[in-house]
Design an enzyme around this catalytic site. Sequence first.
Site, PDB file in Angstrom:
ATOM      1  N   CYS A 338       0.787  -1.236   0.000  1.00  0.00           N
ATOM      2  CA  CYS A 338       0.000   0.000   0.000  1.00  0.00           C
ATOM      3  C   CYS A 338       0.820   1.288   0.000  1.00  0.00           C
ATOM      4  O   CYS A 338       0.495   2.196  -0.773  1.00  0.00           O
ATOM      5  CB  CYS A 338      -0.996   0.024   1.150  1.00  0.00           C
ATOM      6  SG  CYS A 338      -1.073  -1.450   2.132  1.00  0.00           S
ATOM      7  N   ARG A 367       6.885 -11.055   5.631  1.00  0.00           N
ATOM      8  CA  ARG A 367       6.498 -10.820   7.017  1.00  0.00           C
ATOM      9  C   ARG A 367       7.136 -11.882   7.884  1.00  0.00           C
ATOM     10  O   ARG A 367       7.130 -13.060   7.529  1.00  0.00           O
ATOM     11  CB  ARG A 367       4.979 -10.871   7.167  1.00  0.00           C
ATOM     12  CG  ARG A 367       4.308  -9.731   6.416  1.00  0.00           C
ATOM     13  CD  ARG A 367       2.816  -9.746   6.575  1.00  0.00           C
ATOM     14  NE  ARG A 367       2.216  -8.822   5.617  1.00  0.00           N
ATOM     15  CZ  ARG A 367       0.921  -8.756   5.359  1.00  0.00           C
ATOM     16  NH1 ARG A 367       0.082  -9.560   6.000  1.00  0.00           N
ATOM     17  NH2 ARG A 367       0.453  -7.902   4.476  1.00  0.00           N
ATOM     18  N   GLN A 385       0.754 -11.146  -2.846  1.00  0.00           N
ATOM     19  CA  GLN A 385      -0.658 -10.779  -2.738  1.00  0.00           C
ATOM     20  C   GLN A 385      -1.205 -10.424  -4.111  1.00  0.00           C
ATOM     21  O   GLN A 385      -0.510  -9.795  -4.907  1.00  0.00           O
ATOM     22  CB  GLN A 385      -0.806  -9.560  -1.830  1.00  0.00           C
ATOM     23  CG  GLN A 385      -0.438  -9.816  -0.391  1.00  0.00           C
ATOM     24  CD  GLN A 385      -0.592  -8.556   0.435  1.00  0.00           C
ATOM     25  OE1 GLN A 385      -0.063  -7.508   0.079  1.00  0.00           O
ATOM     26  NE2 GLN A 385      -1.312  -8.654   1.536  1.00  0.00           N
ATOM     27  N   ASP A 387      -2.897  -8.031  -4.996  1.00  0.00           N
ATOM     28  CA  ASP A 387      -3.250  -6.810  -4.286  1.00  0.00           C
ATOM     29  C   ASP A 387      -3.758  -5.725  -5.235  1.00  0.00           C
ATOM     30  O   ASP A 387      -3.397  -5.702  -6.406  1.00  0.00           O
ATOM     31  CB  ASP A 387      -1.979  -6.299  -3.592  1.00  0.00           C
ATOM     32  CG  ASP A 387      -2.283  -5.542  -2.326  1.00  0.00           C
ATOM     33  OD1 ASP A 387      -3.475  -5.425  -1.985  1.00  0.00           O
ATOM     34  OD2 ASP A 387      -1.332  -5.067  -1.676  1.00  0.00           O
ATOM     35  N   HIS A 389      -5.236  -1.344  -4.801  1.00  0.00           N
ATOM     36  CA  HIS A 389      -5.709  -0.242  -3.969  1.00  0.00           C
ATOM     37  C   HIS A 389      -6.555   0.681  -4.808  1.00  0.00           C
ATOM     38  O   HIS A 389      -6.163   1.056  -5.907  1.00  0.00           O
ATOM     39  CB  HIS A 389      -4.526   0.485  -3.337  1.00  0.00           C
ATOM     40  CG  HIS A 389      -3.786  -0.398  -2.388  1.00  0.00           C
ATOM     41  ND1 HIS A 389      -2.653  -1.071  -2.745  1.00  0.00           N
ATOM     42  CD2 HIS A 389      -4.087  -0.777  -1.122  1.00  0.00           C
ATOM     43  CE1 HIS A 389      -2.275  -1.825  -1.729  1.00  0.00           C
ATOM     44  NE2 HIS A 389      -3.112  -1.670  -0.732  1.00  0.00           N
ATOM     45  N   LYS A 474     -12.498  -4.246   8.134  1.00  0.00           N
ATOM     46  CA  LYS A 474     -12.416  -5.048   6.907  1.00  0.00           C
ATOM     47  C   LYS A 474     -13.549  -6.043   6.789  1.00  0.00           C
ATOM     48  O   LYS A 474     -14.253  -6.331   7.757  1.00  0.00           O
ATOM     49  CB  LYS A 474     -11.070  -5.773   6.846  1.00  0.00           C
ATOM     50  CG  LYS A 474     -10.765  -6.593   8.076  1.00  0.00           C
ATOM     51  CD  LYS A 474      -9.363  -7.172   7.995  1.00  0.00           C
ATOM     52  CE  LYS A 474      -9.102  -8.042   9.218  1.00  0.00           C
ATOM     53  NZ  LYS A 474      -8.242  -9.168   8.986  1.00  0.00           N
ATOM     54  N   HIS A 520      -8.306  -1.308   0.276  1.00  0.00           N
ATOM     55  CA  HIS A 520      -7.333  -2.371  -0.001  1.00  0.00           C
ATOM     56  C   HIS A 520      -8.142  -3.620  -0.324  1.00  0.00           C
ATOM     57  O   HIS A 520      -9.103  -3.903   0.380  1.00  0.00           O
ATOM     58  CB  HIS A 520      -6.496  -2.726   1.222  1.00  0.00           C
ATOM     59  CG  HIS A 520      -5.892  -1.577   1.960  1.00  0.00           C
ATOM     60  ND1 HIS A 520      -4.535  -1.379   1.999  1.00  0.00           N
ATOM     61  CD2 HIS A 520      -6.442  -0.604   2.713  1.00  0.00           C
ATOM     62  CE1 HIS A 520      -4.278  -0.316   2.754  1.00  0.00           C
ATOM     63  NE2 HIS A 520      -5.411   0.169   3.199  1.00  0.00           N
TER      64      HIS A 520
HETATM   65 ZN   LIG Z   1      -3.033  -2.462   1.144  1.00  0.00          ZN
END
Ligand SMILES: [Zn+2]
Length: 652
Positions: A338, A367, A385, A387, A389, A474, A520
């Site tokens: 992000c 992580r 991910q 991912d 945004h 979320k 997200h």
């Molecule tokens: Zn994010």
Amino acid sequence: MINITFPDGSVRQFEQGVSGLDIARSLSNSLAREVLSVNVNDELWDLNRPIQEDASIKLNKFEDPDGKHAFWHSSAHLMAEAIESLYPGTKFGIGPAIENGFYYDVDPGDEVVITDGDLSKIEKKMKDLASQKQEYSRKEVSKEEAMQFFGDKGDEYKTELISELEDGTISFYHQGNFTDLCRGPHLADTSPIKAIKLLSVAGAYWRGDEKRKQLTRIYGVSFPKAKMLEEHLELLEQAKLRDHRKLGKELELFTFSQRVGPGLPLWLPKGAQLRERLENFLKKVQRDTGYEPVITPHIGQKELWVTSGHYAKYGKDSFQPISTPQEGEEFLLKPMNCPAHCEIYKSKPRSYKELPVRLAEFGTVYRYEQSGELHGLTRVRGFTQDDAHIFCRPDQLKEEFLKVIDIILYIFKTLDFTDFSTQVSLRDPEDKEKYIGSDENWEKAEQAIIEAVEAKGMENVVVEYGEAAFYGPKLDFMVKDALGRKWQLGTIQVDYNLPERFELEYIGSDNQKHQPVMIHRAPFGSMERFVAVLIEHTAGKFPLWLTPDQAVILPISEKFHDYAEKVSKFLKNCDIRTLIDERSEKIGKKIRDSELKRIPYLLIIGEKEQENGTVSVRRQGEGDRGEMKLEEFAEFLQSEVENQLKAIETNI
Ligand SMILES: [Zn+2]
Ligand SMILES: [Zn+2]
């Protein structure tokens, strides 16, 4: 008399002090035998606890989560009683009900070791005790009394727990010769616990802290009927066969190397191709729904993570900074994509007209996880991910959120995850310090999620307080796989905080600066986790469009290798993923091995096929499809793939 309201809205009168069990008995004897716990005004109660005033109640059987919970929690107490009688002096940590059974963390003393070999003995004792129909009785105690009892017993785990409780909220539960510190609720007595299986022994640090003592954790499961236990054990057996770690190896999809490092998956060619196809599928969905691809680096300056708040929140428990030799700069491995996407948003001035901006990246993040917590592809230290945004105006938030829900539902449907539930994760209202951002922003974000879920008319929604991310609430999606197990996959999060921290802006129609809202979202969660779940869901039998090898050519002897090559070349030219089994094994063995490799089409070739320019086709799990010309087979397979892809192309 008091009024008792039932779930269907009907009301009946009972004498004051009536218990849930009394009420069940008054309805029918068979219900009284099956009921395990009772919800009184939405609070879970013991069946034998007297109800003193008007209330609405729900009687829970084993099928109800609250019934199961009381059943398994009571079984944990029963196991503790058995252990105490077999291993006097044992001290007890915690013993909760879990998703599929129960466990208890016990300390049998430094001299005693409990192993898998001891489980049947404990199990037998539990059955003896259960058949004695011991009553579970509740007693409220003062903190002093509680400390006294477990102090005298020498159980420092329980006294530590009691020391953290507030006086006036403490209760004991007692059955047979066993007393436990417990909030309850429990079954009325032990008699419903008919079938018991203790499954395994593991080590578990007291309170999950590796600096403290390691206790012995014993897992078990129990049921009111022997047949239910049998079915459950069968399911566990099947789950073992579908374990993605086992299949991942057999199907040559991924591996791990201690030298590369624990928790860092290595995708093998077949796995990488499978993953690439999944990514392409998602990329197409994203292209069609207005996302733009971006690429960002794997590391970022420490300042970036200080700005985003990640450093303050996770810095200490994360991979530590990487420093440059000369300039003394510090970089962190990215735990999230992000912040970099925020900087991309900021790379030019934005007008209200160009919002929403939807930036998508298959971004690999790192992580830190304790090595003991790592598990196949589902718990790793580096993962990618799916991912994206979305930066939008506040007035676009709900619509954007709904669009993301649509994408996630579409993807699940395409990959045959038809059974799913959702969890709305909100802030813990008691502990607001854990989260960054203003109260006002949190309330707006939480409201947006709740409204979107309502607008979709979604079923199976649970709301959990205290489960939000530190920067925003979320919506998480849990899918049920072919064995009925729940997995957490996709997630959508609303965030007012990062736009503030990164000072994101757009020029509104009023010519003033405004702050966008950020969403997200990751429909799969991560490629690693999704592929793991897909393997376990399909038992490795992926849909034809996705599977690594679509057909294997099996020559019945070496004589036909040249023809096999010719067939292979032809099929590859038709874009069919093919391999040849050239081993000098008997054809029966080659067929069996190919089926184990989950290859959908087996093409057997010998004298006749070579002469006719054909292949003899078998479909995995379905048997013979007869002899086909090469063109015919290619068309046949392609049309199957096309039909699958067509189904995928349905508009979202
Ligand atoms: Zn994010
Ligand atoms: Zn308990």
